[in-house]
Design a protein around this motif. Structure first.
Motif, PDB file in Angstrom:
ATOM      1  N   GLU A 238      16.025   7.527  52.625  1.00 55.89           N
ATOM      2  CA  GLU A 238      17.376   8.200  52.459  1.00 55.89           C
ATOM      3  C   GLU A 238      17.952   7.631  51.429  1.00 55.89           C
ATOM      4  O   GLU A 238      19.116   8.408  50.634  1.00 55.89           O
ATOM      5  N   THR A 239      17.460   6.640  50.930  1.00 56.01           N
ATOM      6  CA  THR A 239      18.184   5.792  49.784  1.00 56.01           C
ATOM      7  C   THR A 239      17.444   6.080  48.400  1.00 56.01           C
ATOM      8  O   THR A 239      18.042   5.876  47.424  1.00 56.01           O
ATOM      9  N   GLY A 240      16.363   6.449  48.735  1.00 50.80           N
ATOM     10  CA  GLY A 240      15.611   6.792  47.180  1.00 50.80           C
ATOM     11  C   GLY A 240      13.937   6.862  47.393  1.00 50.80           C
ATOM     12  O   GLY A 240      13.690   7.412  48.600  1.00 50.80           O
ATOM     13  N   LEU A 241      13.392   6.168  46.770  1.00 51.97           N
ATOM     14  CA  LEU A 241      11.764   5.923  46.933  1.00 51.97           C
ATOM     15  C   LEU A 241      11.428   4.770  47.303  1.00 51.97           C
ATOM     16  O   LEU A 241      11.933   3.737  46.979  1.00 51.97           O
ATOM     17  N   LYS A 242      10.238   4.523  48.162  1.00 55.27           N
ATOM     18  CA  LYS A 242       9.742   3.303  48.362  1.00 55.27           C
ATOM     19  C   LYS A 242       8.458   3.309  47.890  1.00 55.27           C
ATOM     20  O   LYS A 242       7.506   4.246  48.184  1.00 55.27           O
ATOM     21  N   VAL A 243       7.747   2.341  47.134  1.00 53.64           N
ATOM     22  CA  VAL A 243       6.679   2.510  46.346  1.00 53.64           C
ATOM     23  C   VAL A 243       5.861   1.108  46.805  1.00 53.64           C
ATOM     24  O   VAL A 243       6.395   0.195  46.448  1.00 53.64           O
ATOM     25  N   SER A 244       4.828   1.281  47.231  1.00 50.15           N
ATOM     26  CA  SER A 244       3.750   0.220  47.541  1.00 50.15           C
ATOM     27  C   SER A 244       2.864   0.311  46.301  1.00 50.15           C
ATOM     28  O   SER A 244       2.079   1.242  46.322  1.00 50.15           O
ATOM     29  N   VAL A 245       2.434  -0.921  45.712  1.00 49.38           N
ATOM     30  CA  VAL A 245       1.299  -1.153  44.914  1.00 49.38           C
ATOM     31  C   VAL A 245       0.497  -2.418  45.164  1.00 49.38           C
ATOM     32  O   VAL A 245       0.919  -3.125  45.858  1.00 49.38           O
ATOM     33  N   THR A 246      -0.596  -2.121  44.841  1.00 50.54           N
ATOM     34  CA  THR A 246      -1.647  -3.316  45.042  1.00 50.54           C
ATOM     35  C   THR A 246      -1.711  -4.246  43.998  1.00 50.54           C
ATOM     36  O   THR A 246      -2.299  -5.358  44.446  1.00 50.54           O
ATOM     37  N   THR A 247      -1.077  -4.016  42.933  1.00 56.11           N
ATOM     38  CA  THR A 247      -0.933  -5.039  41.917  1.00 56.11           C
ATOM     39  C   THR A 247       0.008  -6.117  42.099  1.00 56.11           C
ATOM     40  O   THR A 247       0.742  -6.142  42.963  1.00 56.11           O
ATOM     41  N   VAL A 248      -0.292  -7.491  41.479  1.00 53.52           N
ATOM     42  CA  VAL A 248       0.601  -8.558  41.527  1.00 53.52           C
ATOM     43  C   VAL A 248       1.552  -8.492  40.572  1.00 53.52           C
ATOM     44  O   VAL A 248       1.642  -7.856  39.555  1.00 53.52           O
ATOM     45  N   PRO A 249       2.824  -8.867  40.946  1.00 51.26           N
ATOM     46  CA  PRO A 249       4.220  -8.909  40.237  1.00 51.26           C
ATOM     47  C   PRO A 249       4.115  -9.983  39.026  1.00 51.26           C
ATOM     48  O   PRO A 249       4.979 -10.932  38.910  1.00 51.26           O
ATOM     49  N   GLU A 250       3.372  -9.915  38.125  1.00 50.69           N
ATOM     50  CA  GLU A 250       3.043 -10.951  37.066  1.00 50.69           C
ATOM     51  C   GLU A 250       2.970 -10.258  36.015  1.00 50.69           C
ATOM     52  O   GLU A 250       2.085  -9.025  35.720  1.00 50.69           O
ATOM     53  N   ASP A 251       3.736 -10.683  34.787  1.00 51.69           N
ATOM     54  CA  ASP A 251       3.554 -10.034  33.332  1.00 51.69           C
ATOM     55  C   ASP A 251       3.686  -8.494  33.205  1.00 51.69           C
ATOM     56  O   ASP A 251       3.142  -7.603  32.603  1.00 51.69           O
ATOM     57  N   GLY A 252       4.262  -7.723  34.090  1.00 51.44           N
ATOM     58  CA  GLY A 252       4.844  -6.480  34.309  1.00 51.44           C
ATOM     59  C   GLY A 252       3.667  -5.600  34.804  1.00 51.44           C
ATOM     60  O   GLY A 252       3.831  -4.342  34.688  1.00 51.44           O
ATOM     61  N   LYS A 253       2.907  -6.046  35.522  1.00 53.48           N
ATOM     62  CA  LYS A 253       1.631  -5.455  35.928  1.00 53.48           C
ATOM     63  C   LYS A 253       2.282  -4.486  36.830  1.00 53.48           C
ATOM     64  O   LYS A 253       1.703  -3.210  37.017  1.00 53.48           O
ATOM     65  N   ALA A 254       2.939  -4.971  37.980  1.00 53.66           N
ATOM     66  CA  ALA A 254       3.379  -4.142  38.873  1.00 53.66           C
ATOM     67  C   ALA A 254       4.451  -3.206  38.495  1.00 53.66           C
ATOM     68  O   ALA A 254       4.413  -1.889  39.034  1.00 53.66           O
ATOM     69  N   ASN A 255       5.235  -3.383  37.580  1.00 49.45           N
ATOM     70  CA  ASN A 255       6.125  -2.450  36.946  1.00 49.45           C
ATOM     71  C   ASN A 255       5.365  -1.260  36.162  1.00 49.45           C
ATOM     72  O   ASN A 255       5.673  -0.040  36.446  1.00 49.45           O
ATOM     73  N   ALA A 256       4.447  -1.431  35.708  1.00 46.38           N
ATOM     74  CA  ALA A 256       3.550  -0.492  35.010  1.00 46.38           C
ATOM     75  C   ALA A 256       2.894   0.337  35.943  1.00 46.38           C
ATOM     76  O   ALA A 256       2.756   1.685  36.093  1.00 46.38           O
ATOM     77  N   ALA A 257       2.407  -0.285  37.290  1.00 43.85           N
ATOM     78  CA  ALA A 257       1.634   0.458  38.483  1.00 43.85           C
ATOM     79  C   ALA A 257       2.935   1.330  38.853  1.00 43.85           C
ATOM     80  O   ALA A 257       2.505   2.650  39.262  1.00 43.85           O
ATOM     81  N   VAL A 258       3.955   0.776  39.066  1.00 42.95           N
ATOM     82  CA  VAL A 258       5.063   1.653  39.726  1.00 42.95           C
ATOM     83  C   VAL A 258       5.515   2.896  39.044  1.00 42.95           C
ATOM     84  O   VAL A 258       5.640   4.298  39.485  1.00 42.95           O
ATOM     85  N   ILE A 259       5.695   2.581  37.809  1.00 46.96           N
ATOM     86  CA  ILE A 259       5.786   3.808  36.655  1.00 46.96           C
ATOM     87  C   ILE A 259       4.645   4.788  36.754  1.00 46.96           C
ATOM     88  O   ILE A 259       5.038   6.141  36.844  1.00 46.96           O
ATOM     89  N   LYS A 260       3.596   4.444  36.863  1.00 44.43           N
ATOM     90  CA  LYS A 260       2.362   5.224  36.867  1.00 44.43           C
ATOM     91  C   LYS A 260       2.367   6.160  38.175  1.00 44.43           C
ATOM     92  O   LYS A 260       2.270   7.467  38.281  1.00 44.43           O
ATOM     93  N   LEU A 261       2.851   5.637  39.404  1.00 46.61           N
ATOM     94  CA  LEU A 261       2.654   6.322  40.606  1.00 46.61           C
ATOM     95  C   LEU A 261       3.845   7.176  40.600  1.00 46.61           C
ATOM     96  O   LEU A 261       3.829   8.494  41.092  1.00 46.61           O
ATOM     97  N   VAL A 262       5.051   6.564  40.228  1.00 44.49           N
ATOM     98  CA  VAL A 262       6.100   7.596  40.330  1.00 44.49           C
ATOM     99  C   VAL A 262       6.074   8.825  39.478  1.00 44.49           C
ATOM    100  O   VAL A 262       6.632   9.854  39.857  1.00 44.49           O
ATOM    101  N   ALA A 263       5.581   8.717  38.403  1.00 39.71           N
ATOM    102  CA  ALA A 263       5.478   9.522  37.339  1.00 39.71           C
ATOM    103  C   ALA A 263       4.466  10.718  37.668  1.00 39.71           C
ATOM    104  O   ALA A 263       4.740  12.004  37.957  1.00 39.71           O
ATOM    105  N   HIS A 264       3.398  10.160  38.408  1.00 37.06           N
ATOM    106  CA  HIS A 264       2.410  11.105  39.124  1.00 37.06           C
ATOM    107  C   HIS A 264       3.042  11.894  40.252  1.00 37.06           C
ATOM    108  O   HIS A 264       2.813  13.228  40.221  1.00 37.06           O
ATOM    109  N   ALA A 265       3.980  11.277  41.110  1.00 38.88           N
ATOM    110  CA  ALA A 265       4.486  11.723  42.164  1.00 38.88           C
ATOM    111  C   ALA A 265       5.665  12.958  41.644  1.00 38.88           C
ATOM    112  O   ALA A 265       5.618  13.841  42.353  1.00 38.88           O
TER     113      ALA A 265
END
Length: 84
Positions: free
Chosen positions: A33-60
């Protein structure tokens, strides 16, 4: 999630609130109800998780990755994206 399953949210200029869970068991996007919940398998270092989130959200949303801009929360679990 199927490609463009959330296409009804893809409106130009829209701000999308995202809650991120890094190091999850699998990649997935769910709607809350507040937005999207995104789960990613990548680790949050050097922007890897942000890149994975962008990829998943764009795909969805069925939009190219370049259409999403991270406006808030680069180092936080709560992020806000703007759709251009």
């Amino acid at each position: 999630m199927k490609k463009a399953a959330l296409a009804h949210l893809a409106q130009s200029g829209a701000e999308i609130a995202v809650r991120v869970t890094p190091r999850a068991a699998r990649n997935m996007v769910t709607v809350t109800e507040t937005g999207l919940k995104v789960s990613v398998t990548t680790v949050p270092e050097d922007g890897k998780a942000n890149a994975a989130v962008i990829k998943l959200v764009a795909h969805a949303l069925g939009v190219p990755k370049s259409a999403l801009t991270l406006t808030r929360g680069a180092t936080s679990r709560d992020k806000t994206f703007r759709l251009d």
